[in-house]
Write a protein that holds these residues in place. Structure first.
Motif, PDB file in Angstrom:
ATOM      1  N   PHE A  79       0.814  -1.216   0.000  1.00 28.05           N
ATOM      2  CA  PHE A  79       0.000   0.000   0.000  1.00 28.05           C
ATOM      3  C   PHE A  79       0.848   1.267   0.000  1.00 28.05           C
ATOM      4  N   GLU A  80       2.061   1.188   0.524  1.00 24.59           N
ATOM      5  CA  GLU A  80       2.928   2.360   0.502  1.00 24.59           C
ATOM      6  C   GLU A  80       3.473   2.630  -0.900  1.00 24.59           C
ATOM      7  N   ASN A  81       3.716   1.580  -1.668  1.00 20.42           N
ATOM      8  CA  ASN A  81       4.358   1.734  -2.971  1.00 20.42           C
ATOM      9  C   ASN A  81       3.395   1.755  -4.147  1.00 20.42           C
ATOM     10  N   LEU A  82       2.131   1.445  -3.898  1.00 23.77           N
ATOM     11  CA  LEU A  82       1.135   1.463  -4.965  1.00 23.77           C
ATOM     12  C   LEU A  82       0.032   2.464  -4.623  1.00 23.77           C
ATOM     13  N   LEU A  83       0.435   3.662  -4.245  1.00 24.63           N
ATOM     14  CA  LEU A  83      -0.530   4.708  -3.923  1.00 24.63           C
ATOM     15  C   LEU A  83      -1.417   4.989  -5.132  1.00 24.63           C
ATOM     16  N   GLY A  84      -2.715   5.108  -4.863  1.00 25.09           N
ATOM     17  CA  GLY A  84      -3.656   5.450  -5.927  1.00 25.09           C
ATOM     18  C   GLY A  84      -4.041   4.307  -6.829  1.00 25.09           C
ATOM     19  N   GLN A  85      -3.562   3.090  -6.561  1.00 26.41           N
ATOM     20  CA  GLN A  85      -3.930   1.928  -7.371  1.00 26.41           C
ATOM     21  C   GLN A  85      -4.904   1.047  -6.601  1.00 26.41           C
ATOM     22  N   MET A  86      -5.931   0.550  -7.301  1.00 24.38           N
ATOM     23  CA  MET A  86      -6.904  -0.316  -6.669  1.00 24.38           C
ATOM     24  C   MET A  86      -6.261  -1.674  -6.371  1.00 24.38           C
ATOM     25  N   ILE A  95     -10.728  10.236  -6.678  1.00 25.41           N
ATOM     26  CA  ILE A  95     -10.105   8.947  -6.969  1.00 25.41           C
ATOM     27  C   ILE A  95     -11.184   7.866  -6.981  1.00 25.41           C
ATOM     28  N   ALA A  96     -10.861   6.718  -7.540  1.00 26.04           N
ATOM     29  CA  ALA A  96     -11.831   5.635  -7.656  1.00 26.04           C
ATOM     30  C   ALA A  96     -12.293   5.166  -6.284  1.00 26.04           C
ATOM     31  N   ILE A 137      -7.843   1.201  -1.709  1.00 25.41           N
ATOM     32  CA  ILE A 137      -6.950   2.111  -2.422  1.00 25.41           C
ATOM     33  C   ILE A 137      -6.274   3.009  -1.385  1.00 25.41           C
ATOM     34  N   SER A 138      -4.971   3.198  -1.510  1.00 30.65           N
ATOM     35  CA  SER A 138      -4.222   4.004  -0.544  1.00 30.65           C
ATOM     36  C   SER A 138      -3.886   5.362  -1.134  1.00 30.65           C
ATOM     37  N   VAL A 139      -3.825   6.361  -0.272  1.00 36.47           N
ATOM     38  CA  VAL A 139      -3.499   7.717  -0.693  1.00 36.47           C
ATOM     39  C   VAL A 139      -2.750   8.401   0.449  1.00 36.47           C
ATOM     40  N   ARG A 140      -1.723   9.181   0.108  1.00 42.57           N
ATOM     41  CA  ARG A 140      -0.979   9.921   1.134  1.00 42.57           C
ATOM     42  C   ARG A 140      -1.509  11.347   1.176  1.00 42.57           C
ATOM     43  N   LEU A 141      -1.824  11.819   2.388  1.00 43.54           N
ATOM     44  CA  LEU A 141      -2.428  13.126   2.564  1.00 43.54           C
ATOM     45  C   LEU A 141      -1.509  14.073   3.332  1.00 43.54           C
ATOM     46  N   VAL A 142      -1.631  15.359   3.028  1.00 44.04           N
ATOM     47  CA  VAL A 142      -0.957  16.423   3.776  1.00 44.04           C
ATOM     48  C   VAL A 142      -1.968  17.539   3.984  1.00 44.04           C
ATOM     49  N   PRO A 143      -1.776  18.382   5.017  1.00 43.52           N
ATOM     50  CA  PRO A 143      -2.710  19.496   5.235  1.00 43.52           C
ATOM     51  C   PRO A 143      -2.772  20.415   4.019  1.00 43.52           C
ATOM     52  N   ALA A 144      -3.977  20.885   3.704  1.00 44.81           N
ATOM     53  CA  ALA A 144      -4.158  21.748   2.535  1.00 44.81           C
ATOM     54  C   ALA A 144      -3.653  23.163   2.777  1.00 44.81           C
ATOM     55  N   GLU A 145      -3.612  23.572   4.010  1.00 41.93           N
ATOM     56  CA  GLU A 145      -3.229  24.949   4.331  1.00 41.93           C
ATOM     57  C   GLU A 145      -1.824  25.261   3.811  1.00 41.93           C
ATOM     58  N   GLY A 146      -1.702  26.365   3.078  1.00 41.45           N
ATOM     59  CA  GLY A 146      -0.415  26.801   2.557  1.00 41.45           C
ATOM     60  C   GLY A 146       0.007  26.091   1.287  1.00 41.45           C
TER      61      GLY A 146
END
Length: 321
Positions: free
Chosen positions: A215-222, A271-272, A280-289
């Motif tokens: 899941f860490e290396n296939l971000l965004g893949q089902m 995303i799907a 499906i895995s996704v890495r998130l960061v705060p939107a601010e800035g």
């Protein structure tokens, strides 16, 4: 209806005019073909054939016990058994009754099931004069073919193997009435990875570590259940995914499923949305800035965007899965 890749054919492909007249425009072939056409009106026929072939291949590979995901790793005996597996799963999927002489009875017609990984079907003596449902799959290209053919002397090559089976001739292949040509086979995720991705994923010494890497290396893949089980070589895919969520949270990675807040988060990010038994895995960061990052999602009162490769890791927000 036009005859293009991945599309149900409408009795397609006229028989080769050089072959004996009328031999392949058999009424029985038409009756069976019409049964599948009516079936397509009730449901997604392409998805059903894809599921039949995907399930058959995955069960013979038996990844959760063997770690295999490539058909090249099967023994000759296993490749032979794959044809039997396809026959069984296909009958179960479509509810065919047993035939009088052949495998199935479809719309009152005896039909023999024939599967080949190469599309070079071997026809037994007892199938002469009968209708065959011919199927093949290319796991590397993620495609499959399904068609119907009336077996006659003119479509077969002269020589037989030790089991008295004969191969269909090149001209005989033109007699096949295709139901699907280059249909979409559900993708074998691990098979399609490059060597570096495989190395990163399978470097884990435990099943859980390998699933974390997945899941860490296939971000965004089902990622489907079979892929998780094959990677872990363990049965309980949902537990492996739940534990991966905990292990990857410090890196900002969330693993979304098919229910609860997962659906809203995936939709908001564009995303799907996973179906049942997929993630499906996704890495998130705060939107601010951060500007120009695309779509945002609100989670627990804060806004997040999908991280870029050079973004530092932030703890992942808690998502109700």
């Amino acid at each position: 209806m036009s005859t293009h890749e991945g599309t149900l054919f409408d009795g397609l492909g006229e028989p080769d005019a050089s072959l004996p007249s009328g031999r392949f425009a058999s009424e029985k072939v038409e009756r069976v073909l019409q049964w599948f056409t009516r079936c397509a009106e009730r449901s997604n026929l392409e998805d059903r054939f894809s599921s039949v072939l995907r399930q058959s291949i995955d069960e013979v590979l038996d990844g959760q016990r063997t770690g295999r995901y490539d058909l090249k790793d099967l023994s000759k005996t296993e490749k032979t058994y794959l044809g039997t597996k396809v026959e069984i799963v296909c009958q179960n999927e479509f509810g065919f009754s047993d035939g009088s002489r052949m495998d199935y009875k479809i719309s009152g017609v005896d039909v023999d099931a024939k599967f080949s990984l190469t599309g070079e079907w071997m026809i037994p003596t007892e199938a002469m004069g009968q209708i065959c449902l011919v199927m093949s799959a290319d796991d590397e290209k993620s495609t499959f073919d399904v068609g119907l053919v009336h077996v006659a002397e003119e479509i077969l090559r002269g020589g037989a193997n030790k089991d008295s089976k004969r191969q269909m001739s090149a001209s005989g292949r033109s007699a096949i009435r295709w139901i699907f040509k280059s249909g979409r086979l559900r993708r074998n995720i691990l098979l399609g990875l490059n060597d570096e991705k495989k190395r990163l994923i399978f470097s884990g010494s435990t099943g859980q570590q390998r699933v974390n890497n997945l899941f860490e290396n296939l971000l965004g893949q089902m990622i489907d259940r079979t892929t998780v089980q094959t990677t872990a070589r363990q049965l309980d895919a949902p537990k492996r995914v739940r534990d991966a969520r905990r292990h990857l949270a410090s890196k900002g990675i969330v693993i979304l499923g098919h229910q609860n807040e997962s659906v809203r988060v995936a939709s908001a990010l564009g995303i799907a949305v996973p179906d049942k038994s997929s993630w499906i895995s996704v890495r998130l960061v705060p939107a601010e800035g951060r500007s120009g990052y695309g779509r945002q999602v609100e989670i627990n009162g804060s806004w997040y965007v999908r991280a870029r490769d050079d973004d530092p890791a932030f703890p992942a927000p808690a998502v109700a899965h």
